[in-house]
Design an enzyme around this catalytic site. Structure first.
Site, PDB file in Angstrom:
ATOM      1  N   GLY A  36       4.062  11.332 -13.521  1.00  0.00           N
ATOM      2  CA  GLY A  36       4.297   9.810 -13.587  1.00  0.00           C
ATOM      3  C   GLY A  36       5.974   9.696 -13.646  1.00  0.00           C
ATOM      4  N   HIS A  37       6.769  10.639 -14.448  1.00  0.00           N
ATOM      5  CA  HIS A  37       8.196  10.752 -14.731  1.00  0.00           C
ATOM      6  C   HIS A  37       8.709  11.215 -13.184  1.00  0.00           C
ATOM      7  CE1 HIS A  37       7.154  11.552 -18.932  1.00  0.00           C
ATOM      8  NE2 HIS A  37       7.886  10.508 -19.135  1.00  0.00           N
ATOM      9  N   GLY A 150       8.318   2.645 -14.876  1.00  0.00           N
ATOM     10  CA  GLY A 150       7.126   2.673 -14.418  1.00  0.00           C
ATOM     11  C   GLY A 150       6.214   1.646 -14.625  1.00  0.00           C
TER      12      GLY A 150
HETATM   13  P1  AMP Z   1       8.734   7.734 -21.293  1.00  0.00           P
HETATM   14  O1  AMP Z   1       9.269   8.924 -21.091  1.00  0.00           O
HETATM   15  O2  AMP Z   1       7.366   7.443 -21.557  1.00  0.00           O
HETATM   16  O3  AMP Z   1       9.699   6.940 -21.913  1.00  0.00           O
HETATM   17  O4  AMP Z   1       8.354   7.158 -19.819  1.00  0.00           O
HETATM   18  C1  AMP Z   1       9.587   7.157 -18.799  1.00  0.00           C
HETATM   19  C2  AMP Z   1       9.391   6.300 -17.722  1.00  0.00           C
HETATM   20  O5  AMP Z   1       8.383   6.964 -16.969  1.00  0.00           O
HETATM   21  C3  AMP Z   1       8.918   4.830 -17.942  1.00  0.00           C
HETATM   22  O6  AMP Z   1       9.613   3.880 -17.176  1.00  0.00           O
HETATM   23  C4  AMP Z   1       7.444   4.931 -17.936  1.00  0.00           C
HETATM   24  O7  AMP Z   1       7.111   3.566 -17.548  1.00  0.00           O
HETATM   25  C5  AMP Z   1       7.325   5.881 -16.746  1.00  0.00           C
HETATM   26  N1  AMP Z   1       5.946   6.464 -16.662  1.00  0.00           N
HETATM   27  C6  AMP Z   1       5.582   6.948 -17.750  1.00  0.00           C
HETATM   28  N2  AMP Z   1       3.899   7.465 -17.632  1.00  0.00           N
HETATM   29  C7  AMP Z   1       4.027   7.030 -16.202  1.00  0.00           C
HETATM   30  C8  AMP Z   1       2.788   6.954 -15.267  1.00  0.00           C
HETATM   31  N3  AMP Z   1       1.632   7.602 -15.450  1.00  0.00           N
HETATM   32  N4  AMP Z   1       3.084   6.371 -13.928  1.00  0.00           N
HETATM   33  C9  AMP Z   1       4.193   5.872 -13.624  1.00  0.00           C
HETATM   34  N5  AMP Z   1       5.049   5.767 -14.503  1.00  0.00           N
HETATM   35  C10 AMP Z   1       5.121   6.569 -15.591  1.00  0.00           C
END
Ligand code: AMP
Length: 285
Positions: A36-37, A150
């Site tokens: 995702g990241h 995301g």
């Molecule tokens: P985080 O490290 O959880 O703060 O996430 C960092 C970025 O990655 C944020 O913009 C999230 O929305 C995005 N993100 C996390 N998981 C996913 C996913 N499964 N698909 C798409 N983007 C994601």
């Protein structure tokens, strides 16, 4: 790839790029990278001249009973993954660089942050105050032309768009689709908390969203009918959601009927993990 720790280093590193009008893309993250990241990073890499990834586990967006202490951290692995994706700068500041002694300012986005995740019975509005403040700071530190987020965190996207609009922050926000495992589970750093049995039960979240989508595709638009279809999948897995709600985008007001911009958002605890997922219904994608 450079790994930088201070705001000053980031500004000095990016200054020549800015002078040459090279576009700068920022991907804010809390690390523990998964696909995702990396989907955000790849999109930034194709669209921007310079790609900056920030890695900062932001304590102010965690409630006192939340998983800040146990949040997965592996900077060396993240560094290797970022480097392999062609990232130019990994900005991984220590906490005192972001919140120095005496730090005492909070950015609060209004009504959007009081429902769903922001409901006081959930993470509460303080969660999004933490997010909005750190994201506003990252925008000021890095000065990106574009920032990538995301759709997995659907409400966060709406909050950040509102922040940028209300405070006239000169950055374009791009949103990338939810990346899922082949069985439907939305990728999340918190999936690391799941045992294999819990992971199996967690699939009910994406199944619930799919059931709602199928109900809408079958012609139903009544909120109660759509929610009932989703709820049945959660019930079958013995999952009591923290919330399962339909909300209108972008203002997150309540809805009685699904139209082309209706968000179905779910949060549930499975074992130690608190998971969220969502779908936009009726947009004929
Ligand atoms: P985080 O490290 O959880 O703060 O996430 C960092 C970025 O990655 C944020 O913009 C999230 O929305 C995005 N993100 C996390 N998981 C996913 C996913 N499964 N698909 C798409 N983007 C994601």
């Amino acid at each position: 790839m450079k790994t930088l720790r201070t705001i000053r280093e980031v500004r000095e590193t990016l200054a020549p790029d800015r002078r040459r009008e090279r576009s700068i893309g920022l991907v804010p993250t809390m690390g523990a990278f998964h696909d995702g990241h990396l989907s955000l990073v790849r999109r930034a890499r194709t669209e921007c001249d310079v790609v900056v990834v920030s890695l900062f586990v932001n304590p102010t967006q965690f409630g006192p009973a939340e998983d800040l202490g146990g949040y997965p951290r592996d900077e060396a692995r993240d560094r290797a993954l970022a480097e392999a994706e062609g990232v130019d700068v990994l900005f991984a500041p220590p906490i005192e660089e972001v919140y120095p002694e005496g730090f005492d300012t909070t950015v609060t986005v209004g009504a959007l942050t009081t429902v769903l995740e922001g409901d006081p019975g959930q993470r509460g509005p303080g969660h999004f105050a933490g997010v909005a403040t750190v994201v506003a700071k990252l925008f000021n530190m890095v000065g990106p032309d574009v920032a990538y987020f995301g759709q997995k965190d659907a409400q966060q996207v709406l909050v950040i768009r509102k922040l940028v609009r209300d405070l006239d922050i000169p950055v374009r926000i791009e949103v990338c689709p939810i990346v899922r495992d082949p069985d439907g589970l939305a990728l999340s750093s918190r999936n690391a908390y799941l045992s294999s049995g819990e992971r199996e039960r967690a699939l009910a979240l994406s199944r619930a969203l799919r059931a709602a989508e199928e109900t809408v595709a079958g012609g139903a638009t009544d909120a109660a009918a759509v929610l009932a279809a989703a709820r049945a999948e959660l019930d079958a897995a013995g999952i009591e959601p923290e919330y399962l709600e339909l909300r209108s985008m972008p203002d997150l007001s309540e809805v009685n009927r699904v139209n082309g911009s209706t968000l179905l958002a779910v949060a549930a605890r499975v074992g130690k993990a608190r998971l969220i997922d969502n779908a936009i219904l009726g947009d004929n994608k």
